[in-house]
Design an enzyme around this catalytic site. Structure first.
Site, PDB file in Angstrom:
ATOM      1  CG  HIS A 255      -2.017   0.890   1.240  1.00  0.00           C
ATOM      2  ND1 HIS A 255      -2.446   1.801   0.287  1.00  0.00           N
ATOM      3  CD2 HIS A 255      -2.935   1.269   2.183  1.00  0.00           C
ATOM      4  CE1 HIS A 255      -3.443   2.435   0.696  1.00  0.00           C
ATOM      5  NE2 HIS A 255      -3.838   2.194   1.667  1.00  0.00           N
ATOM      6  CG  HIS A 294      -4.228   0.560  -8.679  1.00  0.00           C
ATOM      7  ND1 HIS A 294      -5.584   0.719  -8.344  1.00  0.00           N
ATOM      8  CD2 HIS A 294      -3.740   1.811  -7.829  1.00  0.00           C
ATOM      9  CE1 HIS A 294      -6.033   1.315  -7.529  1.00  0.00           C
ATOM     10  NE2 HIS A 294      -4.778   1.709  -7.052  1.00  0.00           N
ATOM     11  CG  ASP A 345       2.738   4.608  -3.904  1.00  0.00           C
ATOM     12  OD1 ASP A 345       2.598   5.797  -3.325  1.00  0.00           O
ATOM     13  OD2 ASP A 345       2.112   3.687  -3.698  1.00  0.00           O
TER      14      ASP A 345
HETATM   15  N1  COA Z   1       5.299  -5.993 -10.725  1.00  0.00           N
HETATM   16  C1  COA Z   1       5.398  -7.400 -11.094  1.00  0.00           C
HETATM   17  N2  COA Z   1       4.260  -7.965 -11.468  1.00  0.00           N
HETATM   18  C2  COA Z   1       3.074  -7.567 -10.782  1.00  0.00           C
HETATM   19  C3  COA Z   1       2.963  -6.234 -10.248  1.00  0.00           C
HETATM   20  C4  COA Z   1       4.246  -5.352 -10.090  1.00  0.00           C
HETATM   21  N3  COA Z   1       4.499  -4.334  -9.500  1.00  0.00           N
HETATM   22  N4  COA Z   1       1.816  -6.134  -9.848  1.00  0.00           N
HETATM   23  C5  COA Z   1       1.148  -7.087 -10.294  1.00  0.00           C
HETATM   24  N5  COA Z   1       1.679  -7.961 -11.058  1.00  0.00           N
HETATM   25  C6  COA Z   1       1.383  -9.235 -11.492  1.00  0.00           C
HETATM   26  C7  COA Z   1       1.386 -10.284 -10.361  1.00  0.00           C
HETATM   27  O1  COA Z   1       2.459 -10.971  -9.941  1.00  0.00           O
HETATM   28  C8  COA Z   1       0.465 -11.026 -10.813  1.00  0.00           C
HETATM   29  O2  COA Z   1       0.966 -12.046 -11.908  1.00  0.00           O
HETATM   30  P1  COA Z   1       0.474 -13.496 -12.054  1.00  0.00           P
HETATM   31  O3  COA Z   1      -0.876 -13.411 -12.310  1.00  0.00           O
HETATM   32  O4  COA Z   1       1.230 -14.141 -13.266  1.00  0.00           O
HETATM   33  O5  COA Z   1       0.527 -14.096 -10.760  1.00  0.00           O
HETATM   34  C9  COA Z   1      -0.656  -9.983 -11.677  1.00  0.00           C
HETATM   35  O6  COA Z   1       0.229  -9.059 -12.089  1.00  0.00           O
HETATM   36  C10 COA Z   1      -1.663  -9.650 -10.730  1.00  0.00           C
HETATM   37  O7  COA Z   1      -1.262  -9.052  -9.516  1.00  0.00           O
HETATM   38  P2  COA Z   1      -1.916  -9.313  -8.227  1.00  0.00           P
HETATM   39  O8  COA Z   1      -0.992  -9.150  -7.085  1.00  0.00           O
HETATM   40  O9  COA Z   1      -2.993 -10.311  -8.053  1.00  0.00           O
HETATM   41  O10 COA Z   1      -2.895  -7.817  -8.287  1.00  0.00           O
HETATM   42  P3  COA Z   1      -3.281  -7.138  -7.017  1.00  0.00           P
HETATM   43  O11 COA Z   1      -4.690  -6.562  -7.509  1.00  0.00           O
HETATM   44  O12 COA Z   1      -3.716  -7.961  -5.978  1.00  0.00           O
HETATM   45  O13 COA Z   1      -2.299  -6.221  -6.536  1.00  0.00           O
HETATM   46  C11 COA Z   1      -1.206  -4.401  -6.137  1.00  0.00           C
HETATM   47  C12 COA Z   1      -2.280  -4.880  -6.752  1.00  0.00           C
HETATM   48  C13 COA Z   1      -1.078  -2.993  -6.237  1.00  0.00           C
HETATM   49  C14 COA Z   1      -1.010  -4.809  -4.604  1.00  0.00           C
HETATM   50  C15 COA Z   1       0.315  -5.055  -6.859  1.00  0.00           C
HETATM   51  O14 COA Z   1       0.000  -4.665  -8.431  1.00  0.00           O
HETATM   52  C16 COA Z   1       1.512  -4.869  -6.266  1.00  0.00           C
HETATM   53  O15 COA Z   1       1.778  -5.467  -5.579  1.00  0.00           O
HETATM   54  N6  COA Z   1       2.064  -3.750  -6.718  1.00  0.00           N
HETATM   55  C17 COA Z   1       3.466  -3.383  -6.219  1.00  0.00           C
HETATM   56  C18 COA Z   1       3.103  -2.562  -4.873  1.00  0.00           C
HETATM   57  C19 COA Z   1       2.788  -1.147  -5.213  1.00  0.00           C
HETATM   58  O16 COA Z   1       2.995  -0.389  -6.019  1.00  0.00           O
HETATM   59  N7  COA Z   1       1.586  -0.838  -4.381  1.00  0.00           N
HETATM   60  C20 COA Z   1       0.927   0.751  -4.476  1.00  0.00           C
HETATM   61  C21 COA Z   1      -0.238   0.231  -4.732  1.00  0.00           C
HETATM   62  S1  COA Z   1      -0.975   2.032  -5.260  1.00  0.00           S
END
Ligand code: COA
Length: 414
Positions: A255, A294, A345
Protein backbone atom coordinates in the site's frame (compact mmCIF):
# COMPACT_ATOMS: atom_id res chain seq x y z
CA UNK A 1 -18.33 -3.62 -11.29
CA UNK A 2 -19.45 -7.09 -12.20
CA UNK A 3 -23.14 -7.75 -12.62
CA UNK A 4 -25.15 -10.86 -11.83
CA UNK A 5 -23.19 -13.81 -10.55
CA UNK A 6 -20.19 -13.61 -12.85
CA UNK A 7 -17.04 -13.73 -10.75
CA UNK A 8 -18.84 -15.27 -7.79
CA UNK A 9 -19.71 -18.78 -6.73
CA UNK A 10 -22.23 -19.96 -4.21
CA UNK A 11 -20.87 -20.81 -0.77
CA UNK A 12 -22.32 -21.37 2.66
CA UNK A 13 -21.51 -19.36 5.74
CA UNK A 14 -20.98 -20.98 9.16
CA UNK A 15 -24.14 -22.55 10.51
CA UNK A 16 -25.30 -20.95 13.72
CA UNK A 17 -24.97 -23.17 16.80
CA UNK A 18 -27.72 -25.54 18.01
CA UNK A 19 -30.31 -27.48 16.05
CA UNK A 20 -27.69 -28.86 13.60
CA UNK A 21 -28.98 -32.36 14.32
CA UNK A 22 -32.47 -31.66 12.91
CA UNK A 23 -32.43 -32.23 9.13
CA UNK A 24 -35.39 -29.93 8.52
CA UNK A 25 -33.65 -27.07 10.37
CA UNK A 26 -30.34 -27.71 8.59
CA UNK A 27 -32.08 -27.67 5.22
CA UNK A 28 -33.77 -24.39 6.04
CA UNK A 29 -30.57 -22.82 7.36
CA UNK A 30 -28.61 -24.00 4.33
CA UNK A 31 -31.03 -22.36 1.95
CA UNK A 32 -31.18 -19.20 3.99
CA UNK A 33 -27.47 -18.95 4.78
CA UNK A 34 -26.21 -19.33 1.24
CA UNK A 35 -23.75 -16.54 0.46
CA UNK A 36 -21.95 -15.39 -2.66
CA UNK A 37 -18.21 -15.96 -2.48
CA UNK A 38 -15.99 -13.96 -4.85
CA UNK A 39 -13.75 -16.14 -7.05
CA UNK A 40 -10.72 -14.09 -6.09
CA UNK A 41 -9.54 -13.21 -2.59
CA UNK A 42 -8.81 -9.72 -1.33
CA UNK A 43 -12.46 -8.53 -1.59
CA UNK A 44 -11.78 -7.60 -5.22
CA UNK A 45 -14.81 -5.86 -6.78
CA UNK A 46 -16.80 -6.19 -3.56
CA UNK A 47 -18.58 -2.95 -2.70
CA UNK A 48 -17.99 -2.39 1.02
CA UNK A 49 -19.63 1.02 1.46
CA UNK A 50 -21.42 3.82 -0.32
CA UNK A 51 -19.53 7.09 -0.45
CA UNK A 52 -19.95 10.63 -1.75
CA UNK A 53 -16.25 11.36 -1.35
CA UNK A 54 -14.38 9.91 -4.32
CA UNK A 55 -14.88 7.72 -7.34
CA UNK A 56 -12.59 5.78 -9.67
CA UNK A 57 -13.23 4.51 -13.18
CA UNK A 58 -10.45 1.96 -13.49
CA UNK A 59 -11.04 1.30 -17.19
CA UNK A 60 -11.01 4.93 -18.26
CA UNK A 61 -8.39 5.97 -15.70
CA UNK A 62 -10.59 8.56 -14.02
CA UNK A 63 -10.56 9.76 -10.43
CA UNK A 64 -12.82 12.39 -8.93
CA UNK A 65 -13.41 13.87 -5.49
CA UNK A 66 -17.07 14.75 -4.86
CA UNK A 67 -17.54 14.73 -8.63
CA UNK A 68 -14.61 17.04 -9.39
CA UNK A 69 -12.08 15.59 -11.82
CA UNK A 70 -8.64 15.03 -10.25
CA UNK A 71 -6.99 16.78 -13.21
CA UNK A 72 -8.95 19.97 -12.47
CA UNK A 73 -8.15 19.72 -8.78
CA UNK A 74 -4.43 19.08 -9.44
CA UNK A 75 -4.27 22.02 -11.87
CA UNK A 76 -6.34 24.58 -9.96
CA UNK A 77 -6.96 23.60 -6.35
CA UNK A 78 -4.91 23.50 -3.14
CA UNK A 79 -4.70 20.90 -0.40
CA UNK A 80 -6.61 23.21 1.96
CA UNK A 81 -9.43 23.54 -0.57
CA UNK A 82 -9.54 19.75 -1.02
CA UNK A 83 -9.77 19.32 2.77
CA UNK A 84 -12.80 21.61 2.71
CA UNK A 85 -14.28 19.75 -0.26
CA UNK A 86 -13.92 16.33 1.35
CA UNK A 87 -15.31 17.45 4.69
CA UNK A 88 -18.19 19.62 3.41
CA UNK A 89 -18.91 17.87 0.09
CA UNK A 90 -18.72 21.15 -1.82
CA UNK A 91 -16.07 23.66 -2.83
CA UNK A 92 -15.69 26.59 -0.41
CA UNK A 93 -16.37 30.25 -1.03
CA UNK A 94 -13.37 32.57 -0.54
CA UNK A 95 -14.39 33.28 3.08
CA UNK A 96 -14.91 29.59 3.82
CA UNK A 97 -11.53 28.70 2.33
CA UNK A 98 -9.82 31.36 4.42
CA UNK A 99 -11.60 30.01 7.50
CA UNK A 100 -10.32 26.50 6.74
CA UNK A 101 -6.78 27.79 6.14
CA UNK A 102 -6.83 29.69 9.45
CA UNK A 103 -8.10 26.66 11.34
CA UNK A 104 -5.41 24.42 9.85
CA UNK A 105 -2.77 26.96 10.89
CA UNK A 106 -4.21 27.34 14.40
CA UNK A 107 -4.21 23.57 14.97
CA UNK A 108 -0.60 22.89 13.90
CA UNK A 109 0.79 23.01 17.41
CA UNK A 110 0.96 19.67 19.26
CA UNK A 111 0.49 19.21 23.02
CA UNK A 112 3.45 19.20 25.42
CA UNK A 113 2.66 15.55 26.07
CA UNK A 114 3.27 14.72 22.38
CA UNK A 115 6.40 16.90 22.19
CA UNK A 116 7.87 15.07 25.18
CA UNK A 117 6.95 11.70 23.70
CA UNK A 118 8.59 12.66 20.40
CA UNK A 119 12.08 12.63 21.89
CA UNK A 120 11.72 8.92 22.65
CA UNK A 121 9.96 8.15 19.38
CA UNK A 122 12.65 9.95 17.34
CA UNK A 123 15.32 7.87 19.01
CA UNK A 124 13.60 4.52 18.88
CA UNK A 125 10.98 4.11 16.18
CA UNK A 126 10.62 4.11 12.40
CA UNK A 127 8.71 7.09 10.91
CA UNK A 128 5.44 5.22 10.31
CA UNK A 129 5.54 3.65 13.77
CA UNK A 130 6.11 7.13 15.20
CA UNK A 131 3.09 8.45 13.31
CA UNK A 132 0.86 5.57 14.37
CA UNK A 133 1.87 5.96 18.02
CA UNK A 134 1.63 9.77 17.99
CA UNK A 135 -1.85 9.84 16.49
CA UNK A 136 -2.98 7.30 19.05
CA UNK A 137 -1.36 9.33 21.85
CA UNK A 138 -2.89 12.58 20.54
CA UNK A 139 -6.31 11.33 21.63
CA UNK A 140 -5.23 11.74 25.27
CA UNK A 141 -5.03 15.52 24.88
CA UNK A 142 -7.63 16.28 22.24
CA UNK A 143 -9.74 19.20 23.54
CA UNK A 144 -12.90 17.36 22.48
CA UNK A 145 -12.01 14.32 24.54
CA UNK A 146 -14.49 11.51 24.00
CA UNK A 147 -17.16 13.81 22.46
CA UNK A 148 -18.52 11.91 19.50
CA UNK A 149 -20.98 14.23 17.74
CA UNK A 150 -20.30 15.28 14.17
CA UNK A 151 -19.11 18.79 15.07
CA UNK A 152 -16.56 17.36 17.54
CA UNK A 153 -15.44 14.79 14.99
CA UNK A 154 -14.93 17.51 12.37
CA UNK A 155 -12.78 19.47 14.84
CA UNK A 156 -10.78 16.33 15.65
CA UNK A 157 -10.34 15.68 11.93
CA UNK A 158 -8.98 19.18 11.25
CA UNK A 159 -6.61 18.90 14.22
CA UNK A 160 -5.26 15.60 12.94
CA UNK A 161 -4.79 16.98 9.42
CA UNK A 162 -3.09 20.10 10.82
CA UNK A 163 -0.77 18.32 13.24
CA UNK A 164 0.49 15.50 11.00
CA UNK A 165 3.13 17.71 9.26
CA UNK A 166 4.31 18.94 12.68
CA UNK A 167 4.73 15.37 13.92
CA UNK A 168 6.74 14.26 10.88
CA UNK A 169 8.93 17.36 10.78
CA UNK A 170 9.64 17.38 14.55
CA UNK A 171 10.49 13.69 14.47
CA UNK A 172 12.93 14.22 11.61
CA UNK A 173 14.60 17.26 13.20
CA UNK A 174 15.11 15.43 16.49
CA UNK A 175 16.43 12.21 14.99
CA UNK A 176 18.99 14.21 12.99
CA UNK A 177 20.07 16.23 16.07
CA UNK A 178 18.56 19.45 14.80
CA UNK A 179 16.24 21.80 16.65
CA UNK A 180 12.58 21.58 15.66
CA UNK A 181 11.45 24.50 13.49
CA UNK A 182 8.29 26.24 14.72
CA UNK A 183 5.35 26.52 12.36
CA UNK A 184 5.23 29.72 10.29
CA UNK A 185 1.60 30.96 10.29
CA UNK A 186 2.25 32.92 7.11
CA UNK A 187 2.95 29.76 5.13
CA UNK A 188 0.28 27.44 3.75
CA UNK A 189 0.16 23.75 4.65
CA UNK A 190 2.64 22.32 2.11
CA UNK A 191 5.17 25.18 2.26
CA UNK A 192 5.07 25.21 6.06
CA UNK A 193 5.79 21.49 6.17
CA UNK A 194 8.89 21.82 3.97
CA UNK A 195 10.02 24.75 6.11
CA UNK A 196 9.59 22.80 9.35
CA UNK A 197 11.26 19.72 7.89
CA UNK A 198 14.24 21.26 6.10
CA UNK A 199 14.67 24.49 8.07
CA UNK A 200 14.50 26.56 4.91
CA UNK A 201 11.54 28.29 3.33
CA UNK A 202 10.83 26.54 0.01
CA UNK A 203 10.50 28.52 -3.20
CA UNK A 204 7.10 28.69 -4.80
CA UNK A 205 7.76 25.91 -7.31
CA UNK A 206 8.80 23.40 -4.65
CA UNK A 207 5.89 24.34 -2.37
CA UNK A 208 3.46 24.08 -5.27
CA UNK A 209 4.84 20.68 -6.33
CA UNK A 210 4.36 19.27 -2.83
CA UNK A 211 0.90 20.80 -2.64
CA UNK A 212 -0.10 19.10 -5.92
CA UNK A 213 1.06 15.72 -4.59
CA UNK A 214 -1.04 16.27 -1.43
CA UNK A 215 -4.09 17.00 -3.59
CA UNK A 216 -3.43 13.81 -5.59
CA UNK A 217 -2.99 11.64 -2.50
CA UNK A 218 -5.86 13.10 -0.44
CA UNK A 219 -8.46 10.40 -1.11
CA UNK A 220 -8.87 7.23 -3.13
CA UNK A 221 -12.12 5.36 -2.54
CA UNK A 222 -12.01 2.08 -0.63
CA UNK A 223 -8.25 1.46 -0.50
CA UNK A 224 -6.88 -0.78 2.28
CA UNK A 225 -6.22 2.00 4.83
CA UNK A 226 -9.55 3.77 4.23
CA UNK A 227 -11.38 0.47 4.55
CA UNK A 228 -9.51 -0.16 7.81
CA UNK A 229 -10.54 3.27 9.11
CA UNK A 230 -14.18 2.66 8.16
CA UNK A 231 -14.25 -0.79 9.77
CA UNK A 232 -12.95 0.70 13.01
CA UNK A 233 -15.40 3.62 12.80
CA UNK A 234 -18.27 1.21 12.15
CA UNK A 235 -17.81 -0.24 15.64
CA UNK A 236 -18.37 3.36 16.90
CA UNK A 237 -14.81 3.48 18.11
CA UNK A 238 -13.33 7.00 18.11
CA UNK A 239 -11.75 9.10 15.35
CA UNK A 240 -8.17 8.74 16.67
CA UNK A 241 -8.49 4.95 16.84
CA UNK A 242 -9.75 4.80 13.25
CA UNK A 243 -6.88 6.95 11.96
CA UNK A 244 -4.32 4.99 13.99
CA UNK A 245 -5.55 1.81 12.30
CA UNK A 246 -5.45 3.47 8.89
CA UNK A 247 -1.81 4.46 9.39
CA UNK A 248 -0.99 0.89 10.36
CA UNK A 249 -2.56 -0.37 7.12
CA UNK A 250 -0.83 2.27 5.01
CA UNK A 251 2.56 1.25 6.40
CA UNK A 252 2.78 -1.98 4.38
CA UNK A 253 4.76 -2.09 1.11
CA UNK A 254 1.75 -3.27 -0.91
CA UNK A 255 0.00 0.00 0.00
CA UNK A 256 1.68 3.28 1.05
CA UNK A 257 5.09 1.74 1.63
CA UNK A 258 5.47 1.35 -2.15
CA UNK A 259 6.81 4.88 -2.79
CA UNK A 260 9.77 4.30 -0.45
CA UNK A 261 10.44 0.92 -2.02
CA UNK A 262 10.24 2.48 -5.48
CA UNK A 263 12.91 5.01 -4.61
CA UNK A 264 15.15 2.33 -3.07
CA UNK A 265 14.84 0.48 -6.38
CA UNK A 266 15.85 3.60 -8.35
CA UNK A 267 18.87 3.98 -6.06
CA UNK A 268 19.74 0.34 -6.52
CA UNK A 269 19.58 0.73 -10.31
CA UNK A 270 21.73 3.81 -9.83
CA UNK A 271 22.47 4.58 -13.44
CA UNK A 272 20.46 5.08 -16.63
CA UNK A 273 22.61 2.52 -18.47
CA UNK A 274 21.83 -0.07 -15.83
CA UNK A 275 18.06 0.36 -15.82
CA UNK A 276 16.94 -1.92 -18.62
CA UNK A 277 19.05 -4.89 -17.53
CA UNK A 278 18.13 -4.40 -13.86
CA UNK A 279 14.41 -4.56 -14.56
CA UNK A 280 14.72 -7.51 -16.95
CA UNK A 281 16.65 -9.40 -14.26
CA UNK A 282 14.16 -8.47 -11.56
CA UNK A 283 11.21 -9.61 -13.67
CA UNK A 284 12.99 -12.82 -14.51
CA UNK A 285 13.34 -13.47 -10.78
CA UNK A 286 9.56 -12.83 -10.54
CA UNK A 287 10.25 -9.82 -8.33
CA UNK A 288 7.42 -7.32 -7.93
CA UNK A 289 8.32 -3.89 -9.24
CA UNK A 290 7.20 -1.40 -6.61
CA UNK A 291 5.05 1.45 -7.85
CA UNK A 292 3.47 -0.61 -10.64
CA UNK A 293 0.12 -2.31 -10.95
CA UNK A 294 -3.15 -1.48 -9.30
CA UNK A 295 -6.20 -3.34 -8.12
CA UNK A 296 -8.62 -0.94 -9.82
CA UNK A 297 -6.81 0.94 -12.63
CA UNK A 298 -6.42 -1.07 -15.80
CA UNK A 299 -4.97 1.91 -17.61
CA UNK A 300 -2.85 4.88 -16.53
CA UNK A 301 -3.52 6.04 -12.98
CA UNK A 302 -4.47 9.70 -13.59
CA UNK A 303 -2.36 10.75 -10.62
CA UNK A 304 0.74 9.25 -12.23
CA UNK A 305 0.27 11.61 -15.20
CA UNK A 306 0.87 14.63 -12.94
CA UNK A 307 3.64 13.01 -10.94
CA UNK A 308 5.55 12.01 -14.09
CA UNK A 309 5.45 15.64 -15.24
CA UNK A 310 6.49 16.92 -11.81
CA UNK A 311 9.33 14.41 -11.66
CA UNK A 312 10.69 15.70 -14.99
CA UNK A 313 10.18 19.37 -14.11
CA UNK A 314 11.78 19.14 -10.68
CA UNK A 315 14.69 17.12 -12.09
CA UNK A 316 15.29 19.71 -14.81
CA UNK A 317 15.07 22.51 -12.27
CA UNK A 318 17.68 20.85 -10.08
CA UNK A 319 19.86 20.04 -13.12
CA UNK A 320 19.65 16.35 -12.29
CA UNK A 321 17.23 14.32 -14.38
CA UNK A 322 18.84 10.97 -13.52
CA UNK A 323 15.95 9.68 -11.41
CA UNK A 324 13.39 10.77 -13.98
CA UNK A 325 15.34 9.14 -16.80
CA UNK A 326 15.80 5.88 -14.89
CA UNK A 327 12.09 5.96 -14.05
CA UNK A 328 11.16 6.41 -17.73
CA UNK A 329 13.18 3.35 -18.72
CA UNK A 330 11.70 1.29 -15.88
CA UNK A 331 8.22 2.35 -16.98
CA UNK A 332 8.91 1.39 -20.61
CA UNK A 333 10.32 -2.06 -19.76
CA UNK A 334 7.60 -2.93 -17.22
CA UNK A 335 4.96 -1.97 -19.78
CA UNK A 336 6.63 -4.05 -22.54
CA UNK A 337 7.24 -7.06 -20.34
CA UNK A 338 4.22 -7.09 -18.02
CA UNK A 339 1.71 -4.63 -19.49
CA UNK A 340 1.62 -2.82 -16.13
CA UNK A 341 1.21 0.93 -15.66
CA UNK A 342 2.92 2.98 -12.95
CA UNK A 343 0.66 3.84 -10.02
CA UNK A 344 0.71 6.97 -7.85
CA UNK A 345 3.72 5.80 -5.87
CA UNK A 346 6.22 5.33 -8.69
CA UNK A 347 6.86 8.91 -9.82
CA UNK A 348 6.03 10.29 -6.35
CA UNK A 349 9.31 8.70 -5.25
CA UNK A 350 11.52 10.86 -7.50
CA UNK A 351 9.32 13.93 -6.92
CA UNK A 352 9.75 13.68 -3.14
CA UNK A 353 13.46 13.00 -3.51
CA UNK A 354 13.86 16.15 -5.63
CA UNK A 355 12.10 18.12 -2.89
CA UNK A 356 14.75 16.99 -0.41
CA UNK A 357 12.49 14.56 1.42
CA UNK A 358 14.34 11.59 2.94
CA UNK A 359 13.25 8.24 1.49
CA UNK A 360 11.84 6.89 4.76
CA UNK A 361 9.53 9.92 5.07
CA UNK A 362 7.83 9.29 1.73
CA UNK A 363 5.15 7.02 3.21
CA UNK A 364 4.48 9.37 6.16
CA UNK A 365 3.90 12.13 3.58
CA UNK A 366 1.35 9.91 1.87
CA UNK A 367 -0.35 9.75 5.31
CA UNK A 368 -0.04 13.52 5.71
CA UNK A 369 -2.24 13.89 2.63
CA UNK A 370 -4.51 10.87 3.06
CA UNK A 371 -5.51 11.84 6.60
CA UNK A 372 -7.85 14.31 4.84
CA UNK A 373 -9.66 11.43 3.12
CA UNK A 374 -9.53 9.04 6.07
CA UNK A 375 -11.12 11.52 8.46
CA UNK A 376 -13.82 12.41 5.92
CA UNK A 377 -14.59 8.70 5.41
CA UNK A 378 -14.77 8.16 9.17
CA UNK A 379 -17.33 10.97 9.50
CA UNK A 380 -19.27 9.60 6.55
CA UNK A 381 -19.30 6.17 8.19
CA UNK A 382 -20.52 7.58 11.54
CA UNK A 383 -23.25 9.57 9.80
CA UNK A 384 -24.85 6.49 8.24
CA UNK A 385 -23.41 3.65 10.26
CA UNK A 386 -23.96 -0.05 10.19
CA UNK A 387 -21.36 -2.37 11.72
CA UNK A 388 -19.06 -3.72 8.98
CA UNK A 389 -19.01 -7.41 9.66
CA UNK A 390 -18.54 -9.64 6.62
CA UNK A 391 -18.82 -13.40 6.45
CA UNK A 392 -16.06 -15.95 6.17
CA UNK A 393 -16.22 -19.23 4.32
CA UNK A 394 -15.07 -22.03 6.57
CA UNK A 395 -12.66 -24.38 4.74
CA UNK A 396 -11.28 -26.39 7.68
CA UNK A 397 -12.21 -29.91 8.80
CA UNK A 398 -15.59 -30.69 10.33
CA UNK A 399 -16.93 -33.02 13.01
CA UNK A 400 -13.57 -33.66 14.68
CA UNK A 401 -13.70 -35.95 17.73
CA UNK A 402 -12.23 -34.20 20.80
CA UNK A 403 -9.49 -36.48 22.15
CA UNK A 404 -8.26 -36.15 25.74
CA UNK A 405 -4.68 -34.81 25.67
CA UNK A 406 -3.19 -38.10 26.85
CA UNK A 407 -4.60 -39.87 23.78
CA UNK A 408 -3.22 -37.43 21.18
CA UNK A 409 -0.29 -38.72 19.12
CA UNK A 410 2.30 -36.89 16.98
CA UNK A 411 0.68 -38.50 13.97
CA UNK A 412 -2.70 -37.01 14.80
CA UNK A 413 -1.11 -33.59 15.29
CA UNK A 414 0.65 -33.56 11.90
N1 COA B 1 5.41 -6.07 -10.54
C1 COA B 1 5.40 -7.25 -11.18
N2 COA B 1 4.29 -7.98 -11.36
C2 COA B 1 3.15 -7.48 -10.87
C3 COA B 1 3.08 -6.26 -10.20
C4 COA B 1 4.27 -5.56 -10.05
N3 COA B 1 4.28 -4.39 -9.41
N4 COA B 1 1.81 -6.02 -9.83
C5 COA B 1 1.10 -7.06 -10.25
N5 COA B 1 1.91 -7.95 -10.88
C6 COA B 1 1.50 -9.21 -11.46
C7 COA B 1 1.35 -10.25 -10.36
O1 COA B 1 2.56 -10.93 -10.10
C8 COA B 1 0.29 -11.13 -10.94
O2 COA B 1 0.89 -11.95 -11.92
P1 COA B 1 0.46 -13.49 -12.06
O3 COA B 1 -1.01 -13.44 -12.42
O4 COA B 1 1.36 -13.99 -13.13
O5 COA B 1 0.70 -14.08 -10.71
C9 COA B 1 -0.61 -10.18 -11.68
O6 COA B 1 0.21 -9.05 -12.01
C10 COA B 1 -1.79 -9.70 -10.84
O7 COA B 1 -1.27 -9.14 -9.63
P2 COA B 1 -1.96 -9.20 -8.20
O8 COA B 1 -0.89 -9.07 -7.15
O9 COA B 1 -2.89 -10.36 -8.12
O10 COA B 1 -2.82 -7.89 -8.26
P3 COA B 1 -3.54 -7.23 -7.03
O11 COA B 1 -4.71 -6.53 -7.57
O12 COA B 1 -3.76 -8.20 -5.93
O13 COA B 1 -2.41 -6.25 -6.50
C11 COA B 1 -1.05 -4.45 -6.13
C12 COA B 1 -2.38 -4.91 -6.72
C13 COA B 1 -1.01 -2.94 -6.16
C14 COA B 1 -0.94 -4.92 -4.67
C15 COA B 1 0.10 -5.06 -6.96
O14 COA B 1 0.03 -4.57 -8.29
C16 COA B 1 1.44 -4.76 -6.34
O15 COA B 1 1.89 -5.49 -5.45
N6 COA B 1 2.13 -3.69 -6.81
C17 COA B 1 3.38 -3.29 -6.21
C18 COA B 1 3.15 -2.53 -4.92
C19 COA B 1 2.60 -1.16 -5.17
O16 COA B 1 3.06 -0.44 -6.03
N7 COA B 1 1.61 -0.78 -4.35
C20 COA B 1 1.01 0.53 -4.41
C21 COA B 1 -0.39 0.45 -4.92
S1 COA B 1 -1.06 2.07 -5.19
Amino acid sequence: MRHGLQGYRRGRSDLPGGNQQRPDVVKWIEAFEEVLVPDKGGLEEVVAAQTKLSDIDGKLGRLSYVGYDIHDLADHSTFEEVVYLLHHLRLPTQDELEGMEEQLIADREVSGFLSDLMTTLAAQTSPMSMLRTSVSAASAHDPDGWEHDDAANLRKAIRLIAMTPTLIATYHRLRTDQDPVPSNPKLPHAANFLNMLLGEEPDQEAAHALDVTLVLYADHTMNASTFTARVIASTLSDMHSAITGAIAALKGPLHGGANEEAFKMLEDIGDVDNAERWIHDALERKQKIMGFGHRVYKTEDPRATHLRRLSRELGERAGDTRWYEISSIVEKVVMEEKGLYPNVDFYAASVYHSLGIPTDLMTPIFALARVAGWTAHVREQYNDNRLIRPESEYIGPNDQPYLPIAERTDEAAS
